[in-house]
Motif scaffolding. Structure first.
Motif, PDB file in Angstrom:
ATOM      1  N   PRO A  39      -3.194   1.609   4.150  1.00  0.00           N
ATOM      2  CA  PRO A  39      -4.280   2.402   3.586  1.00  0.00           C
ATOM      3  C   PRO A  39      -5.546   2.295   4.444  1.00  0.00           C
TER       4      PRO A  39
ATOM      5  N   GLY B 273       0.793  -1.227   0.000  1.00  0.00           N
ATOM      6  CA  GLY B 273       0.000   0.000   0.000  1.00  0.00           C
ATOM      7  C   GLY B 273       0.824   1.275   0.000  1.00  0.00           C
TER       8      GLY B 273
ATOM      9  N   TYR C 239      -4.025   7.134   5.404  1.00  0.00           N
ATOM     10  CA  TYR C 239      -3.471   5.919   5.979  1.00  0.00           C
ATOM     11  C   TYR C 239      -3.864   5.836   7.447  1.00  0.00           C
TER      12      TYR C 239
ATOM     13  N   LYS D   9      -7.165   9.157  -0.407  1.00  0.00           N
ATOM     14  CA  LYS D   9      -7.396   8.309   0.757  1.00  0.00           C
ATOM     15  C   LYS D   9      -6.205   8.412   1.703  1.00  0.00           C
TER      16      LYS D   9
ATOM     17  N   ARG E 129      -0.489   3.409  -4.364  1.00  0.00           N
ATOM     18  CA  ARG E 129      -1.791   2.878  -4.785  1.00  0.00           C
ATOM     19  C   ARG E 129      -1.973   3.129  -6.272  1.00  0.00           C
TER      20      ARG E 129
END
Length: 442
Positions: free
Chosen positions: A244, A217, A235, A233, A220
């Motif tokens: 993530p 991750g 973490y 997004k 991405r």
């Protein structure tokens, strides 16, 4: 009777060729003993080994590890001698042809610099000026079987003697220009092989880096990196560190439906062994063919053993010896007791799990237990930490990695083909069965 045999032999020799003790060669070629065209000498090592009076100076000394690393032209860098040590060793000039004479005998190389040579080497010194060193190098690369046959076998090492090499027969053109042309042709093929090997290594490194980024991750794919409103997004903290925000830290057991082991039918019953079902062991992982195995069992053998029939497309891993090594077969197979078949549930796929195992090879080695042969316990396997993402993201990642594997497969097949071509051409060119056109000769 002798006359008849002689006539039959003569009929098999094409015009322009002659039969010699080394086989059929062109009429304008000759057979020479290595000892007649060069002085064969053996390397030497100062004693005692490691004495600071002799070792650790500025004079490089050729070691077997140098040859394994560099190939044809070798620059020794592993060991060095002082001037006093060099006087007790065997100094050789740049361009000297050497042969490994202890252990894996017969591997040739050419010194790229002035250096001393270890006593595990032979060197060809004072080579006749009518002989191409490059031609000799390529000749010796074809002599592995003869080297092993002529070597002495005893104790730990196989040893190639100076007298044995002196007696080797060499077929070569009398014209040095033709020797050079043959050597150049083969060297060009070697260059193509080296370039392709380097490209494959680079592609593998890129794949490893890609797995490291996508499976953790850290990076991405664009379609999964943002919310529906376009914001990135974030973490979150987990027992595995930052991951993530839409991923979960779970265990391997969470994403598997079941894990099935295998077994071995009795060797004492011939009715259990046949051509019905591929029976997979760890040995098959090293020579992996997705539709076959080194051994087969019958359906009767399957029914009367603890082996299990594993449907094609199922992930199979090794839990003994090559820990964590994973494969997926394109046909139904049976497995032995050193393997486990992992049946995935709706949270993941066999192909994604395959790449996950490939990425985590080192972790499995650390989990191994046992004094002689390492093994991976079932509970330890189920308890492995696993980062769970959506099926859509898994499939996108596996598509990228599968495309990389497909590209690598094409390159490796091309490399194998070029190596086969080189092997065939070496046998033909170095015996004169194929002659290069005159315009290719300098």
């Amino acid at each position: 009777m002798n006359c008849t045999v002689k006539m039959q032999v003569e009929k098999k020799i094409p015009d322009g060729y002659k039969l010699t003790e080394a086989g059929m060669i062109p009429e304008d070629w000759e057979i020479r003993k290595i000892g007649d065209i060069a002085e064969v000498i053996r390397g030497a090592s100062p004693r005692p080994k490691g004495d600071k009076r002799f070792y650790g100076g500025n004079i490089p000394r050729l070691m077997v590890e140098d040859v394994t690393r560099d190939g044809k032209y070798v620059t020794p860098s592993i060991d060095s001698l002082t001037e006093a040590g060099a006087k007790l060793s065997r100094p050789c000039d740049k361009g000297t042809l050497t042969l490994v004479c202890s252990g894996t005998v017969g591997v040739p190389s050419i010194l790229a610099i002035d250096a001393c040579i270890h006593d595990g080497f032979l060197a060809l010194s004072k080579v006749n000026k009518s002989i191409s060193i490059d031609y000799l190098y390529h000749f010796f690369t074809t002599q592995q079987d003869k080297f092993n046959n002529s070597a002495t076998h005893g104790g730990i090492f196989t040893n190639l003697t100076t007298d044995g090499v002196r007696e080797f027969l060499l077929a070569l053109p009398r014209n040095k220009n033709e020797q050079t042309a043959i050597a150049s042709f083969l060297s060009d093929i070697d260059t193509s092989i080296t370039v392709l090997e380097q490209l494959i290594t680079k592609k593998k490194d890129i794949k490893i880096a890609t797995m490291q980024q996508l499976l953790t991750g850290r990076n991405r794919l664009p379609q999964f990196a943002k919310h529906s409103d376009g914001t990135l997004k974030d973490y979150k903290s987990s027992k595995l560190g930052l991951i993530p925000e839409d991923w979960q830290a779970v265990t391997l057991g969470y994403v598997t439906q079941k894990i099935v082991g295998g077994g071995t039918p009795s060797r004492a019953n011939p009715n259990y062994w046949g051509n019905d079902i591929p029976w997979v062991t760890v040995k098959d992982f090293a020579t992996f063919i997705s539709t076959s195995a080194q051994e087969f069992i019958t359906r009767n053998g399957l029914a009367n053993s603890s082996s299990n029939l594993i449907p094609r497309g199922t992930l199979i891993i090794s839990t003994r010896m090559a820990l964590g090594k994973a494969v997926i077969y394109d046909v139904d197979v049976a497995i032995n007791q050193d393997l486990k078949a992992i049946f995935t549930n709706e949270y993941t796929t066999a192909l994604f799990l395959f790449y996950w195992f490939e990425h985590n090879t080192r972790k499995f080695e650390e989990l191994g237990s046992g004094s002689t042969v390492k093994g991976l316990a079932l509970n330890d396997l189920k308890g492995l930490d696993f980062l769970l993402m959506s099926i859509d993201e898994q499939m996108a990642i596996t598509t990228i990695l599968s495309d990389m594997d497909a590209e690598l497969t094409v390159l490796e097949q091309k490399l194998s083909k070029i190596r086969d071509i080189k092997q065939g051409m070496m046998q033909q060119l170095l015996t004169g069965r194929i002659r290069l056109p005159l315009e290719q000769q300098p």
